[in-house]
Each structure stands twice: as structure tokens, then as C-alpha cells.
Design an enzyme around this catalytic site. Structure first.
Site, PDB file in Angstrom:
ATOM      1  N   ARG A  23      62.500  39.879  40.608  1.00 26.99           N
ATOM      2  CA  ARG A  23      61.456  40.325  41.528  1.00 26.99           C
ATOM      3  C   ARG A  23      60.064  39.869  41.114  1.00 26.99           C
ATOM      4  O   ARG A  23      59.141  39.871  41.907  1.00 26.99           O
ATOM      5  CB  ARG A  23      61.461  41.848  41.636  1.00 26.99           C
ATOM      6  CG  ARG A  23      62.758  42.422  42.150  1.00 26.99           C
ATOM      7  CD  ARG A  23      62.810  43.921  41.962  1.00 26.99           C
ATOM      8  NE  ARG A  23      62.789  44.212  40.521  1.00 26.99           N
ATOM      9  CZ  ARG A  23      62.573  45.424  40.006  1.00 26.99           C
ATOM     10  NH1 ARG A  23      62.363  46.442  40.788  1.00 26.99           N
ATOM     11  NH2 ARG A  23      62.595  45.601  38.698  1.00 26.99           N
ATOM     12  N   HIS A  61      26.081  36.257  28.051  1.00 28.42           N
ATOM     13  CA  HIS A  61      25.347  37.403  28.563  1.00 28.42           C
ATOM     14  C   HIS A  61      25.532  38.631  27.673  1.00 28.42           C
ATOM     15  O   HIS A  61      26.567  38.797  27.042  1.00 28.42           O
ATOM     16  CB  HIS A  61      25.838  37.767  29.964  1.00 28.42           C
ATOM     17  CG  HIS A  61      25.719  36.653  30.948  1.00 28.42           C
ATOM     18  ND1 HIS A  61      26.615  36.475  31.967  1.00 28.42           N
ATOM     19  CD2 HIS A  61      24.821  35.649  31.069  1.00 28.42           C
ATOM     20  CE1 HIS A  61      26.269  35.420  32.685  1.00 28.42           C
ATOM     21  NE2 HIS A  61      25.188  34.888  32.145  1.00 28.42           N
ATOM     22  N   LYS A  71      33.265  45.389  26.435  1.00 25.02           N
ATOM     23  CA  LYS A  71      34.002  44.818  27.559  1.00 25.02           C
ATOM     24  C   LYS A  71      35.465  44.623  27.172  1.00 25.02           C
ATOM     25  O   LYS A  71      35.775  44.201  26.060  1.00 25.02           O
ATOM     26  CB  LYS A  71      33.423  43.455  27.957  1.00 25.02           C
ATOM     27  CG  LYS A  71      31.999  43.517  28.462  1.00 25.02           C
ATOM     28  CD  LYS A  71      31.461  42.133  28.786  1.00 25.02           C
ATOM     29  CE  LYS A  71      30.028  42.237  29.288  1.00 25.02           C
ATOM     30  NZ  LYS A  71      29.467  40.918  29.589  1.00 25.02           N
ATOM     31  N   TYR A 131      37.058  42.693  34.331  1.00 19.89           N
ATOM     32  CA  TYR A 131      36.702  43.352  33.087  1.00 19.89           C
ATOM     33  C   TYR A 131      36.195  44.762  33.301  1.00 19.89           C
ATOM     34  O   TYR A 131      35.606  45.094  34.310  1.00 19.89           O
ATOM     35  CB  TYR A 131      35.696  42.536  32.282  1.00 19.89           C
ATOM     36  CG  TYR A 131      34.420  42.140  32.988  1.00 19.89           C
ATOM     37  CD1 TYR A 131      33.220  42.778  32.696  1.00 19.89           C
ATOM     38  CD2 TYR A 131      34.409  41.111  33.916  1.00 19.89           C
ATOM     39  CE1 TYR A 131      32.040  42.400  33.324  1.00 19.89           C
ATOM     40  CE2 TYR A 131      33.244  40.723  34.545  1.00 19.89           C
ATOM     41  CZ  TYR A 131      32.058  41.383  34.241  1.00 19.89           C
ATOM     42  OH  TYR A 131      30.890  41.012  34.867  1.00 19.89           O
ATOM     43  N   LYS A 169      19.797  30.979  35.955  1.00 18.76           N
ATOM     44  CA  LYS A 169      19.457  31.900  34.867  1.00 18.76           C
ATOM     45  C   LYS A 169      20.025  31.398  33.543  1.00 18.76           C
ATOM     46  O   LYS A 169      19.341  31.413  32.515  1.00 18.76           O
ATOM     47  CB  LYS A 169      19.991  33.289  35.209  1.00 18.76           C
ATOM     48  CG  LYS A 169      19.872  34.305  34.104  1.00 18.76           C
ATOM     49  CD  LYS A 169      20.477  35.640  34.505  1.00 18.76           C
ATOM     50  CE  LYS A 169      21.971  35.521  34.648  1.00 18.76           C
ATOM     51  NZ  LYS A 169      22.659  36.768  34.938  1.00 18.76           N
TER      52      LYS A 169
END
Length: 186
Positions: A23, A61, A71, A131, A169
Site C-alpha cells: 500500500r 537564517h 527547528k 519544519y 535579502k
């Protein structure tokens, strides 16, 4: 799940147990009690998801304290090189990085604690990246680092530097030597 601590203490690779049959597959992506047993108590408050095409590099970042973020990241579709850079003043691994390939196939997850910059480079035609974070996005505390800072020396697995797709950025992010951060190693 298999919890593997990387060469930077506090940064973990998590490999789920995947059960497959005709499956498809089933896996547990997150179990609070098991996570706390291996990594510690973290209260995740938000789930985020992005979709990016090949050559996109997001990062590096981070958010300044008191809004810094731990995270727990993974890839649902595709393949990325995921990177964490230690920004904790006084850490024996300050300015060092650890990287791991995350993919829909290997189903690995990467835990990055507060005090680290984070980024990823998309290696497949497309990647869906998800995340959990333990603090919400706070634009006033958002910061970044240059992805190609020679002092850090990340091997992003980039064949053609001109093919990298960065946000405006991220092209203006400072080098580590010029960056603002306020994390302390404990």
C-alpha cells in the site's frame, strides 16, 4: 526512531522507522516523549512549509534572542542539503557547520537548537520542506549570514555558483565577522 548526535553537540539527525508494504509506507514523524528523552524538552509552537525549485538556496537564517528558534526540519518531496552553523559565543564549535542530506527517500529529520543559523540548498527539481519551530517568526529579530562566507566554508554541493537562486535579502546578508548575534554557549 534512531537519534544520531552530530559532531556539533546539540544538533541531531533523526531517522524514523519506516514500515512499507504493497500500500505504501507508514512512519511516526514525531513523538514528544521520545524526542524529550533524547534531545530535551522543546515546545514547538508553529509548523512551516516551503516549496522550492532546483538551485534555490534559502539561508542562512536565524532570529536573535529572545525569539531565537529551535527547528526540527524534514523534506516531504525532493532532496536538499541542510546546514546548521553554530553562532553561540564561547562555543568550541563557534562558526563551524554541520550538514546533512534530507530527502523524501531517506525521511531523515534534522534538529537544530537555538543559537544556530540555518539554511538549505535544493538538489532535486523541486523540494517540499517542512519544519517545526519553538518560537514564532519575529521580523524585527530576523538576521542572516552570507551562504558563501569563506570563514565558514560550507560545501553546498553547488556545481555552478551562477545557477544559485537566492532571495534579495540573502544576497545582502553579512559575513560572520560582521553579523549581529546574541547567543551564548552553555
Amino acid at each position: 526512531m534512531n537519534y544520531i548526535e552530530t559532531e556539533i553537540p546539540g544538533v541531531w539527525i533523526i531517522e524514523p522507522k519506516v514500515f512499507t508494504d504493497a500500500r505504501g509506507y507508514f512512519m511516526e514523524a514525531f513523538k514528544q516523549a521520545e524526542f524529550e528523552q533524547h534531545i530535551g524538552k522543546i515546545q514547538f509552537v508553529q509548523d512551516n512549509e516551503s516549496c522550492s525549485s532546483k538551485g534555490v538556496l534559502r539561508g542562512l537564517h536565524y532570529q536573535l534572542a529572545p525569539y531565537s528558534q529551535s527547528k526540527l526540519v524534514r523534506v516531504i518531496t525532493g532532496r536538499v542539503l541542510d546546514v546548521a552553523v553554530d553562532l553561540r559565543a564561547g562555543s568550541p564549535t563557534f562558526g563551524k557547520y554541520v550538514s546533512v542530506e534530507l530527502s523524501a527517500e531517506n525521511k531523515r529529520q534534522f534538529f537544530i537548537p537555538q543559537g544556530f543559523a540555518h539554511g538549505f540548498h535544493v538538489l532535486s527539481e523541486e523540494a517540499v520542506f517542512t519544519y517545526k519551530v519553538d518560537n514564532p517568526y519575529m521580523p524585527s529579530h530576523e538576521r542572516g549570514l552570507r551562504f558563501d562566507d569563506p570563514a565558514i566554508g560550507i560545501d553546498w554541493q553547488i556545481a555552478d555558483i551562477n545557477a544559485v537562486n537566492l532571495s534579495e535579502k540573502d544576497t545582502k546578508a553579512p559575513l560572520l565577522s560582521e553579523a549581529e548575534y546574541n547567543f551564548t554557549y552553555k
